[in-house]
Design a protein around this motif. Structure first.
Motif, short mmCIF file in Angstrom:
data_model
loop_
_atom_site.label_atom_id
_atom_site.label_comp_id
_atom_site.label_asym_id
_atom_site.label_seq_id
_atom_site.Cartn_x
_atom_site.Cartn_y
_atom_site.Cartn_z
N GLY A 240 -1.84 9.80 -5.48
CA GLY A 240 -2.59 9.07 -6.48
C GLY A 240 -1.78 8.30 -7.49
N LYS A 241 -0.46 8.37 -7.42
CA LYS A 241 0.36 7.65 -8.38
C LYS A 241 0.42 6.16 -8.07
CE LYS A 241 3.43 11.20 -10.23
NZ LYS A 241 4.84 11.60 -10.46
N SER A 242 0.45 5.36 -9.12
CA SER A 242 0.57 3.91 -8.99
C SER A 242 2.05 3.55 -9.02
CB SER A 242 -0.16 3.22 -10.16
OG SER A 242 0.14 1.85 -10.21
N ILE A 243 2.52 2.97 -7.90
CA ILE A 243 3.94 2.67 -7.74
C ILE A 243 4.13 1.20 -7.35
CG2 ILE A 243 6.08 3.28 -6.56
CD1 ILE A 243 5.03 5.67 -8.00
N VAL B 100 0.08 1.74 -3.90
CA VAL B 100 1.31 0.96 -3.86
C VAL B 100 1.05 -0.52 -4.12
CG1 VAL B 100 3.42 0.50 -2.57
CG2 VAL B 100 2.13 2.60 -2.11
N THR B 101 1.77 -1.07 -5.07
CA THR B 101 1.79 -2.52 -5.29
C THR B 101 3.05 -3.06 -4.62
OG1 THR B 101 0.60 -2.38 -7.38
CG2 THR B 101 1.92 -4.37 -6.99
N GLY C 74 -4.24 4.30 3.64
CA GLY C 74 -3.70 4.35 2.30
C GLY C 74 -4.28 3.30 1.38
N THR C 75 -3.71 3.19 0.19
CA THR C 75 -4.18 2.26 -0.83
C THR C 75 -3.02 1.37 -1.24
OG1 THR C 75 -5.73 3.92 -1.67
CG2 THR C 75 -5.24 2.06 -3.11
N ALA C 76 -3.22 0.07 -1.17
CA ALA C 76 -2.14 -0.86 -1.49
C ALA C 76 -2.68 -2.22 -1.89
CB ALA C 76 -1.19 -1.02 -0.30
N ILE D 67 -1.26 -2.64 -12.93
CA ILE D 67 -2.08 -1.93 -13.91
C ILE D 67 -3.56 -2.27 -13.71
CG2 ILE D 67 -2.63 -1.74 -16.38
CD1 ILE D 67 0.40 -2.20 -16.89
N SER D 68 -3.86 -3.53 -13.48
CA SER D 68 -5.27 -3.93 -13.30
C SER D 68 -5.85 -3.39 -12.01
CB SER D 68 -5.40 -5.46 -13.33
OG SER D 68 -4.75 -6.05 -12.21
N GLN D 69 -5.03 -3.29 -10.97
CA GLN D 69 -5.51 -2.80 -9.68
C GLN D 69 -5.69 -1.28 -9.68
OE1 GLN D 69 -6.24 -4.54 -6.57
NE2 GLN D 69 -6.41 -6.17 -8.08
#
Length: 251
Positions: free
Chosen positions: A6-9, A33-34, A55-57, A78-80
């Motif tokens: 769940g971490k935004s990286i 992931v960005t 996953g989430t990206a 941050i916005s995503q």
């Protein structure tokens, strides 16, 4: 891996090479992931791969040497995903394959503009985004920060700067909940290295000769170290420079 779900990286240079490998591993670990890259198409391709695997990206086109672009990249993450918990800064350019007296000022500026100025900008705005709740940053350096490479003085200088930036900032933010470390890959079979070897025929045998394991690394072998440093399993690790180099710096 502990503490990644769940971490935004953010992963810079995430469209290929070590950055791509790191993005895919972080996606598998459950991170949001960005993927940032100068080539937006490559970034979107990696983001699509993560999503296809469950996953989430998100992808963003970014020039790390440009301050406005870096700010936009961090704002995008941050916005995503509601914030920023970590970053793997893998964007970089290779050496020009020239003796130092042959390197043009423009070539020097390009190398340092991406490898060092770009890293400064990324760290600056990533740290700002993490001040409220902490986080972790991994800066991809190179064994060129510690030892010389033929026809690559400008590159060696830029990567040595990465270590200095990492160590200095790690001290500044050690009590603010932000860990900052670096990874020093040895010769790694990325598109960047392959291109550099194609431009400088003497580079491949020179690099091969200094790796006791007698081979080059695959990008995922470097990315696994970055993933660990971003995880909670590395909670007491900051200001470190990890050589993942097949024994190169042990010689």
């Amino acid at each position: 891996m502990k503490g990644l779900q769940g971490k935004s990286i953010i992963v810079t240079g995430g469209g290929s090479g070590i950055g791509e490998a790191a993005a895919l591993l972080l996606g598998e670990a459950g991170c949001k992931v960005t993927i940032a890259d100068l080539d937006g198409g490559k970034a979107r391709n990696v983001a699509d791969q993560i999503v296809q695997r469950g996953g989430t990206a998100s992808a963003v086109e970014a020039d790390v040497s440009d301050e406005a672009s870096v700010i936009a990249m961090v704002d995008h993450a941050i916005s995503q995903f509601g914030g920023l918990d970590g970053a793997c800064n893998a964007a970089g350019v290779p050496q020009r394959g020239k003796l130092l007296h042959e390197v043009d000022l423009e070539e020097w500026d390009l190398c340092h503009g991406v490898n060092l100025r770009g890293l400064f900008l990324c760290n600056k705005y990533q740290i700002k985004a993490m001040l409220a709740k902490g986080g972790a940053i991994v800066n991809i350096a190179s064994t060129a920060a510690m030892v010389g490479f033929p026809n690559g003085a400008e590159y060696c200088a830029s990567k040595a700067g990465v270590l200095g930036l990492t160590r200095g900032s790690a001290i500044d933010y050690a009590t603010r909940g932000i860990r900052i470390n670096s990874v020093m890959p040895g010769g790694t079979l990325t598109p960047m290295l392959k291109g550099a070897m194609a431009n400088d025929p003497g580079l491949e045998p020179a690099l091969a000769a200094v790796h006791p394991m007698n081979r080059f690394a695959q990008p995922a072998e470097i990315a696994t170290a970055a993933r660990w440093l971003l995880s909670d399993e590395a909670s007491f690790t900051t200001g470190a420079a990890f050589a993942i180099d097949g024994g190169h710096t042990a010689i």
